[in-house]
Design an enzyme around this catalytic site. Structure first.
Site, PDB file in Angstrom:
ATOM      1  N   TRP A 116       0.866  -1.154   0.062  1.00  0.00           N
ATOM      2  CA  TRP A 116       0.149   0.041  -0.008  1.00  0.00           C
ATOM      3  C   TRP A 116       0.952   1.231   0.075  1.00  0.00           C
ATOM      4  CZ3 TRP A 116      -2.529  -4.215   0.473  1.00  0.00           C
ATOM      5  CH2 TRP A 116      -3.947  -4.049   0.654  1.00  0.00           C
ATOM      6  N   ASN A 162      -1.211  -0.890  -4.385  1.00  0.00           N
ATOM      7  CA  ASN A 162      -2.720  -0.879  -4.059  1.00  0.00           C
ATOM      8  C   ASN A 162      -3.332   0.431  -4.437  1.00  0.00           C
ATOM      9  OD1 ASN A 162      -4.946  -2.044  -2.972  1.00  0.00           O
ATOM     10  ND2 ASN A 162      -5.036  -0.371  -1.675  1.00  0.00           N
ATOM     11  N   GLU A 163      -4.419   0.344  -5.304  1.00  0.00           N
ATOM     12  CA  GLU A 163      -5.266   1.440  -5.844  1.00  0.00           C
ATOM     13  C   GLU A 163      -4.453   2.830  -6.177  1.00  0.00           C
ATOM     14  OE1 GLU A 163      -8.236   1.822  -2.855  1.00  0.00           O
ATOM     15  OE2 GLU A 163      -9.227  -0.209  -3.236  1.00  0.00           O
ATOM     16  N   GLU A 238      -9.906  -7.092  -4.313  1.00  0.00           N
ATOM     17  CA  GLU A 238     -10.394  -6.585  -3.052  1.00  0.00           C
ATOM     18  C   GLU A 238     -11.847  -6.279  -3.346  1.00  0.00           C
ATOM     19  OE1 GLU A 238      -8.138  -3.165  -1.041  1.00  0.00           O
ATOM     20  OE2 GLU A 238     -10.138  -2.584  -0.215  1.00  0.00           O
ATOM     21  N   ARG A 364     -19.878  -0.761  -1.254  1.00  0.00           N
ATOM     22  CA  ARG A 364     -19.588   0.118  -2.452  1.00  0.00           C
ATOM     23  C   ARG A 364     -19.572  -0.968  -3.632  1.00  0.00           C
ATOM     24  NH1 ARG A 364     -14.327  -0.022  -0.315  1.00  0.00           N
ATOM     25  NH2 ARG A 364     -14.420   2.136   1.056  1.00  0.00           N
TER      26      ARG A 364
HETATM   27  C1  147 Z   1     -10.033   0.303   0.024  1.00  0.00           C
HETATM   28  C2  147 Z   1      -8.399   0.051   0.742  1.00  0.00           C
HETATM   29  O1  147 Z   1      -7.792  -0.741  -0.449  1.00  0.00           O
HETATM   30  C3  147 Z   1      -8.494  -0.593   1.919  1.00  0.00           C
HETATM   31  O2  147 Z   1      -7.191  -0.589   2.447  1.00  0.00           O
HETATM   32  C4  147 Z   1      -9.621  -0.320   2.668  1.00  0.00           C
HETATM   33  O3  147 Z   1      -9.176   0.985   3.218  1.00  0.00           O
HETATM   34  C5  147 Z   1     -10.630  -0.215   2.219  1.00  0.00           C
HETATM   35  C6  147 Z   1     -11.914   0.250   3.027  1.00  0.00           C
HETATM   36  O4  147 Z   1     -13.055   0.118   2.552  1.00  0.00           O
HETATM   37  O5  147 Z   1     -10.850   0.391   0.985  1.00  0.00           O
HETATM   38  O6  147 Z   1      -9.907   1.662  -0.688  1.00  0.00           O
HETATM   39  C7  147 Z   1     -10.810   2.124  -1.334  1.00  0.00           C
HETATM   40  C8  147 Z   1     -11.294   3.412  -1.030  1.00  0.00           C
HETATM   41  C9  147 Z   1     -12.437   3.784  -1.637  1.00  0.00           C
HETATM   42  C10 147 Z   1     -13.018   3.356  -2.658  1.00  0.00           C
HETATM   43  C11 147 Z   1     -12.444   2.067  -3.025  1.00  0.00           C
HETATM   44  C12 147 Z   1     -11.394   1.425  -2.270  1.00  0.00           C
HETATM   45  N1  147 Z   1     -13.905   4.051  -3.289  1.00  0.00           N
HETATM   46  O7  147 Z   1     -14.473   5.210  -3.096  1.00  0.00           O
HETATM   47  O8  147 Z   1     -14.567   3.418  -4.478  1.00  0.00           O
END
Ligand code: 147
Length: 655
Positions: A116, A162-163, A238, A364
């Protein structure tokens, strides 16, 4: 309401669908299983059985873990194996331990690592890890090799960032680095964000060749056509993140089926595996189960555990889905079904879910409106399955009225298949597995001890930890804390290890270049906290603090309020503030002879609207404090990055 009567064919005569890659859970992203390693042995083993033991409960097929980056990414920081460029250490944190426990129970479980955040040295002063792709590839390769060399763990799958931005050139360098070092069997997932990566895959054949799995997050059970057309397996790498009551269970059951039915995704991984972090931190119980009381041993097996079992106990990674229309599809009355078979088509598993929208909403994305009605379904078995005589029937039934109990993963019958058909009456909010596999089992351990509050008084001198361990009962919100030996009367102490701003995952944390390690109960009000503290002689932090009523953690640690007692030993100064940033000063002093440049013992008592602080037994202040925040965690930390040591923590609540 009219009854819907429908027949569905389960037939492999026209071939098979995609290969099933497994159902998994995610430890980290970040620190979600933090407290589990500190559990009493018996309850720890029980919890691990519920998660990983085959034919027991969730029987997970994939364990995805965070590759610690010394930065906050949801619930606490996770330690990097290279805090600084000139060292490596494979005994930090708890992911190695967790992976070993998972493998012990299921040698076939797949291990998947993903960062991350990254230690700051990889960015060379920037917030990009791609400044030097070879350096980053080496860092990831070392983690994979470290798993093998120090823990005898083979990592199966590796992710990028990650993301965040997935740099195709880096992915190519990573592939080459792994191949050259004997890790050509480690598969790569890109991009652990969304299906936007497909554009890059389509535009770059070399990149396409090194992406083994396309991993999207929270895809809402759908994938675009061009993702499906790449031919690269699609994963929901995820997903879930939904409060683990029965609606959470409904969410998980629905997406486990429909991620394949609608999105052709062949793996789904839950964020997160287990809620083993202090209550009061962000993302309460958005986990397959809950175990956050190492002091009592209490834990809760929640409905998503049993929803997982409906698939995991009756399949293996490498099985195949049947084709759409021949064993996979949506039900006419709402809901879905997926059929899977093993390599020689001798086993058959059909998972059916009828989750209503109301009782299966996930966190979500938005879930479009749809309707589910009670329905009669008939499955007609054909091809290799035409001669199946009996099917084991397993049922869960989620109930939401106050006077009704849900049914979780119950064996109903060995039901005869008559003339190749089997019929079922499906109510709304149910999940069924029909399977030739006879080894299903609703595993059960004795009830855990009762829930109890964090016990006081609390003492910790760090003498009983192995070196490099991250102390089990403290949750670092910024910075990273290892047990080190300083010898002398202090022996082993806890040291803040981060020397520079990491490449962060939570952008907000860039507002706060300092550290915090917290523990206790979020609803503590009146507490006394004592700690021995010392700043490092080389690469030391500027100052250190102890704090009470700390009201924020996670990505918004920078905004924490509470009562904070800072000292700067080398300036012999102190201050007491209501914010972790040390800006809102209630009282301060300079040239205080009680403060030494060596170890100091700090004490802070907060009671009602009053705070008293001592250094080495000398009272430095007695001030009024605001009524808000009225409660929070206790913690220790530093006012900048840099080494600082903490020892002999003592918390007393009897004042
Ligand atoms: C994800 C993260 O990858 C995780 O570590 C954790 O924080 C998780 C909690 O729900 O969320 O990150 C995201 C945050 C926001 C969105 C998607 C994934 N989003 O708004 O679509």
């Amino acid at each position: 309401m009219a009854k819907v009567i429908s027949c569905y064919i389960v037939d492999d005569s026209n071939g098979l669908g995609r290969t099933f890659d497994g159902i998994g859970g995610l430890s980290g992203g970040s620190a979600t299983s933090k407290l589990l390693i500190g559990y009493p042995q018996q309850q720890q083993d029980e919890v691990l059985d519920y998660l990983f033991k085959p034919n027991f409960a969730a029987s997970l097929q994939i364990l995805k873990v965070e590759i610690g980056g010394d930065a906050q990414a949801s619930d606490a920081t996770e330690a990097s194996h290279m805090h600084v460029e000139w060292e490596e250490d494979y005994n930090r944190g708890y992911e190695w331990w967790l992976m070993k426990e998972a493998k012990l129970r299921n040698p076939n479980i797949k291990l998947y690592g993903l960062p991350w955040a990254f230690p700051g040295w990889l960015g060379n002063g920037t917030q990009s890890p791609y400044i030097d792709n070879q350096k980053l590839a080496n860092y990831i390769y070392k983690w994979i090799r470290g798993a093998e060399v120090y823990h005898n763990l083979h990592i199966d799958i590796i992710g990028i960032w990650n993301e965040r931005w997935c740099d195709a050139e880096y992915v190519k360098v990573l592939r080459k680095t792994l191949d050259q070092n004997g890790y050509s069997n480690v598969k790569i997932v890109a991009s652990d964000l969304d299906f936007g990566i497909v554009d890059f895959i389509k535009a770059d054949q070399e990149f396409a060749a090194v992406v083994d799995y396309i991993g999207a997050h929270y895809p809402g059970v759908v994938s675009p056509d061009d993702a499906k057309q790449t031919g690269i397996p699609l994963w929901s790498s995820e997903d879930f993140s939904t409060f683990n009551d029965d609606v959470g269970g409904g969410c998980w059951a629905r997406i486990l089926n429909q991620n394949y039915v609608q999105g052709l995704m062949t793996s789904t991984i839950s964020w997160n595996l287990i809620d083993s972090f202090f209550q009061g931190l962000p993302w309460d119980r958005t986990s397959l189960m809950t175990a956050r009381e190492p002091w009592s041993g209490n834990y809760n097996v929640e409905s998503p555990i049993w929803m997982s079992a409906h698939t995991t106990q009756f399949t293996e990674v490498g099985w195949s889905y049947l084709p759409h229309g021949h064993g996979v599809g949506m039900l006419k009355g709402g809901g879905s079904y997926v059929a899977l078979t093993n390599a020689d088509n001798t086993q058959l598993t059909v998972v059916i879910e009828t989750m209503s929208r109301e009782h299966s909403v996930c966190i979500r994305p938005f879930l479009p409106v749809y309707v589910v009605v009670p329905q009669n379904v008939t499955f007609q078995l054909a091809g290799s399955f035409a001669n199946v005589d009996f099917l084991n029937v397993w049922q869960s039934k989620l109930r939401f009225a106050a006077n009704e109990n849900s049914v979780y993963f119950k064996f109903l019958a060995l039901a005869p298949v008559v003339n190749g058909t089997i019929s079922l009456w499906l109510d709304v909010d149910e999940i069924y597995t029909l399977t030739t596999v006879n080894t299903g089992n609703h595993g059960k351990h004795p009830p855990p001890p009762e829930s109890a509050p964090f016990p006081l008084p609390f003492e910790e001198d760090f003498e009983n930890y192995p070196l490099s361990a991250e102390p089990y009962i403290l949750a670092p919100q910024q910075g990273s804390f290892d047990v080190v030996s300083v010898g002398g009367q202090h022996g082993q102490v806890m040291r803040q290890m981060v020397l520079q701003t990491p490449i962060v995952w939570c952008q907000e944390t860039l507002y706060f270049n300092a550290s915090l390690n917290l523990l206790g109960r979020f609803n503590w009000t009146d507490v006394k906290l004592t700690s021995d503290v010392q700043v490092g002689a080389v690469n030391g932090s500027n100052g250190v603090f102890i704090g009470i009523r700390i009201d924020n953690g996670g990505c918004s640690t920078y905004a924490a309020k509470g009562i904070f007692f800072f000292i700067v030993p080398n300036a012999q100064s102190f201050k007491v503030t209501t914010d972790i940033k040390g800006k809102n000063v209630l009282y301060q002093g300079k040239s205080v002879s009680a403060i030494t440049s060596d170890w100091n013992t700090l004490s802070l008592t907060v009671k009602g609207q009053n705070a008293v602080g001592w250094c080495n037994g000398v009272q430095l202040f007695n001030v009024s404090v605001p009524a808000s925040p009225a409660n929070g965690f206790v913690g220790v930390g530093t006012d900048t990055y840099g080494y600082a040591d903490f020892d002999n923590l003592y918390i007393d609540g009897s004042m």
